[in-house]
Design a protein around this motif. Structure first.
Motif, mmCIF file in Angstrom:
data_model
loop_
_atom_site.group_PDB
_atom_site.id
_atom_site.type_symbol
_atom_site.label_atom_id
_atom_site.label_comp_id
_atom_site.label_asym_id
_atom_site.label_seq_id
_atom_site.Cartn_x
_atom_site.Cartn_y
_atom_site.Cartn_z
ATOM 1 N N GLY A 111 36.622 78.742 52.315
ATOM 2 C CA GLY A 111 36.725 77.884 51.140
ATOM 3 C C GLY A 111 36.711 76.412 51.489
ATOM 4 N N ARG A 112 36.321 76.099 52.707
ATOM 5 C CA ARG A 112 36.229 74.717 53.170
ATOM 6 C C ARG A 112 35.335 74.711 54.408
ATOM 7 N NH1 ARG A 112 40.071 73.763 57.345
ATOM 8 N NH2 ARG A 112 40.218 71.570 56.741
ATOM 9 N N PHE A 113 34.944 73.538 54.840
ATOM 10 C CA PHE A 113 34.087 73.460 56.024
ATOM 11 C C PHE A 113 34.928 73.570 57.289
ATOM 12 C CE2 PHE A 113 31.321 71.411 52.856
ATOM 13 C CZ PHE A 113 30.188 72.197 53.040
ATOM 14 N N VAL A 114 34.573 74.548 58.098
ATOM 15 C CA VAL A 114 35.282 74.818 59.350
ATOM 16 C C VAL A 114 34.233 74.950 60.454
ATOM 17 C CG1 VAL A 114 37.230 75.965 58.222
ATOM 18 C CG2 VAL A 114 35.226 77.322 58.880
ATOM 19 N N LEU A 144 24.527 75.772 49.265
ATOM 20 C CA LEU A 144 25.911 75.696 48.814
ATOM 21 C C LEU A 144 26.077 74.668 47.706
ATOM 22 C CD1 LEU A 144 27.738 75.723 52.279
ATOM 23 C CD2 LEU A 144 26.990 77.670 50.887
ATOM 24 N N ALA A 145 26.820 75.056 46.681
ATOM 25 C CA ALA A 145 27.260 74.119 45.647
ATOM 26 C C ALA A 145 28.682 73.716 46.001
ATOM 27 C CB ALA A 145 27.203 74.761 44.268
ATOM 28 N N VAL A 146 28.886 72.454 46.271
ATOM 29 C CA VAL A 146 30.187 71.965 46.734
ATOM 30 C C VAL A 146 30.787 71.092 45.635
ATOM 31 C CG1 VAL A 146 31.410 70.778 48.577
ATOM 32 C CG2 VAL A 146 29.253 71.961 49.080
ATOM 33 N N GLU A 147 31.880 71.563 45.086
ATOM 34 C CA GLU A 147 32.559 70.808 44.032
ATOM 35 C C GLU A 147 33.579 69.892 44.678
ATOM 36 O OE1 GLU A 147 34.629 71.672 39.660
ATOM 37 O OE2 GLU A 147 34.128 73.345 41.008
ATOM 38 N N ILE A 148 33.446 68.591 44.424
ATOM 39 C CA ILE A 148 34.359 67.605 45.004
ATOM 40 C C ILE A 148 34.952 66.751 43.891
ATOM 41 C CG2 ILE A 148 33.105 67.538 47.193
ATOM 42 C CD1 ILE A 148 31.863 64.871 46.315
ATOM 43 N N THR A 149 35.998 66.023 44.230
ATOM 44 C CA THR A 149 36.623 65.173 43.215
ATOM 45 C C THR A 149 35.708 64.006 42.859
ATOM 46 O OG1 THR A 149 37.745 63.751 44.822
ATOM 47 C CG2 THR A 149 38.918 65.736 44.100
ATOM 48 N N ARG A 150 35.739 63.621 41.617
ATOM 49 C CA ARG A 150 34.980 62.434 41.210
ATOM 50 C C ARG A 150 35.522 61.191 41.902
ATOM 51 N NH1 ARG A 150 33.755 62.767 34.758
ATOM 52 N NH2 ARG A 150 33.439 60.539 35.145
ATOM 53 N N ALA A 151 36.830 61.144 42.115
ATOM 54 C CA ALA A 151 37.411 59.987 42.809
ATOM 55 C C ALA A 151 36.828 59.869 44.214
ATOM 56 C CB ALA A 151 38.927 60.109 42.865
ATOM 57 N N GLY A 152 36.679 60.999 44.904
ATOM 58 C CA GLY A 152 36.099 60.977 46.243
ATOM 59 C C GLY A 152 34.642 60.576 46.225
ATOM 60 N N PHE A 153 33.892 61.124 45.296
ATOM 61 C CA PHE A 153 32.471 60.794 45.161
ATOM 62 C C PHE A 153 32.294 59.299 44.933
ATOM 63 C CE2 PHE A 153 28.649 60.647 42.281
ATOM 64 C CZ PHE A 153 27.704 60.994 43.235
ATOM 65 N N VAL A 167 36.959 70.695 46.505
ATOM 66 C CA VAL A 167 37.713 71.553 45.591
ATOM 67 C C VAL A 167 37.325 73.015 45.785
ATOM 68 C CG1 VAL A 167 38.177 72.077 43.155
ATOM 69 C CG2 VAL A 167 37.963 69.686 43.910
ATOM 70 N N ARG A 168 36.018 73.289 45.826
ATOM 71 C CA ARG A 168 35.558 74.663 46.078
ATOM 72 C C ARG A 168 34.110 74.652 46.540
ATOM 73 N NH1 ARG A 168 36.409 74.381 40.683
ATOM 74 N NH2 ARG A 168 38.420 75.404 40.975
ATOM 75 N N ILE A 169 33.743 75.734 47.226
ATOM 76 C CA ILE A 169 32.374 75.932 47.686
ATOM 77 C C ILE A 169 31.864 77.244 47.105
ATOM 78 C CG2 ILE A 169 30.852 76.165 49.678
ATOM 79 C CD1 ILE A 169 32.947 74.825 51.400
ATOM 80 N N ALA A 170 30.637 77.230 46.599
ATOM 81 C CA ALA A 170 30.015 78.444 46.080
ATOM 82 C C ALA A 170 28.630 78.606 46.688
ATOM 83 C CB ALA A 170 29.923 78.390 44.557
ATOM 84 N N ASP A 171 28.236 79.851 46.889
ATOM 85 C CA ASP A 171 26.903 80.165 47.409
ATOM 86 C C ASP A 171 25.946 80.295 46.228
ATOM 87 O OD1 ASP A 171 24.657 81.054 48.693
ATOM 88 O OD2 ASP A 171 25.608 82.768 49.658
#
Length: 201
Positions: free
Chosen positions: A35-38, A72-81, A151-155
């Motif tokens: 659920g995160r980049f490792v 991958l669809a990577v959902e991130i915070t708008r604040a981070g973006f 926030v989350r990663i989806a294939d």
């Protein structure tokens, strides 16, 4: 209605924005499982994120190019973006954003983020007259991306393959219906100014 030449379009919620990346299976599988980049994802390398699904499809050939088989669809915070955009520098000199090459070079040396505008793509990946934003994260920005913004990663590889199959069958309407919905992203004016984007009311 014509699309502004430099406009950020994305899938987003009140708090998050979705960006796309394509990786080989040996990087994508551990990331999806965790659920995160490792590791073997490498923080030391610049990683490029793309808000446009169609541009990602152009880049990875619908998940068919070697080394880009998993989308991958990577959902991130708008604040981070938006932090990434505020702390970015264009990949190439743009007189509209910097008074001279020296000022751009100084910014380039200290910025952990690169931005560039490439032609957006049609459903069949032909270039359009307006542009799509690509964001390259390095150094501190990669750390924030992995540890704070994600926030989350989806294939979404199956979606990429399904769209391609519909196009191959000549059914552009079905292909269009499968695309993730994207709309103009409401960048704050000060953020839009840094990257030379058209602000959305």
């Amino acid at each position: 209605m014509s699309v502004p030449a430099h406009q950020v379009r994305a899938r987003f919620t009140a708090d998050t924005v979705t960006v796309y990346q394509a990786y080989p299976p040996w990087i994508a599988r551990p990331a999806l499982a965790a659920g995160r980049f490792v590791p073997p994802f490498r923080r030391e390398r610049m990683t490029w994120i793309k808000p446009s699904f169609r541009w990602m499809m152009y880049r990875c050939g619908w998940g068919g190019k070697p080394g880009q088989e998993r989308v991958l669809a990577v959902e991130i915070t708008r604040a981070g973006f938006e932090w990434a955009l505020v702390n970015s520098c264009p990949s190439s000199f743009d007189r509209a954003l910097h008074p001279d090459r020296e000022a751009w070079s100084r910014r380039l040396r200290v910025s952990p983020v690169r931005v560039q505008w490439d032609p957006e793509r049609t459903l069949r990946l032909a270039p359009l007259p307006h542009r799509s934003l690509q964001v390259g994260l390095g150094g501190e920005a990669v750390r924030r991306y992995v540890d704070e913004w994600l926030v989350r990663i989806a294939d979404v590889t199956p979606t990429a393959h399904a769209v391609r199959a519909a196009l191959d069958a000549g059914d552009d309407t079905a292909a269009e219906a499968l695309l993730p919905p994207e709309r103009p992203y409401p960048l704050p004016p000060d953020v839009a100014a840094v990257i030379g984007a058209t602000a959305v009311p």
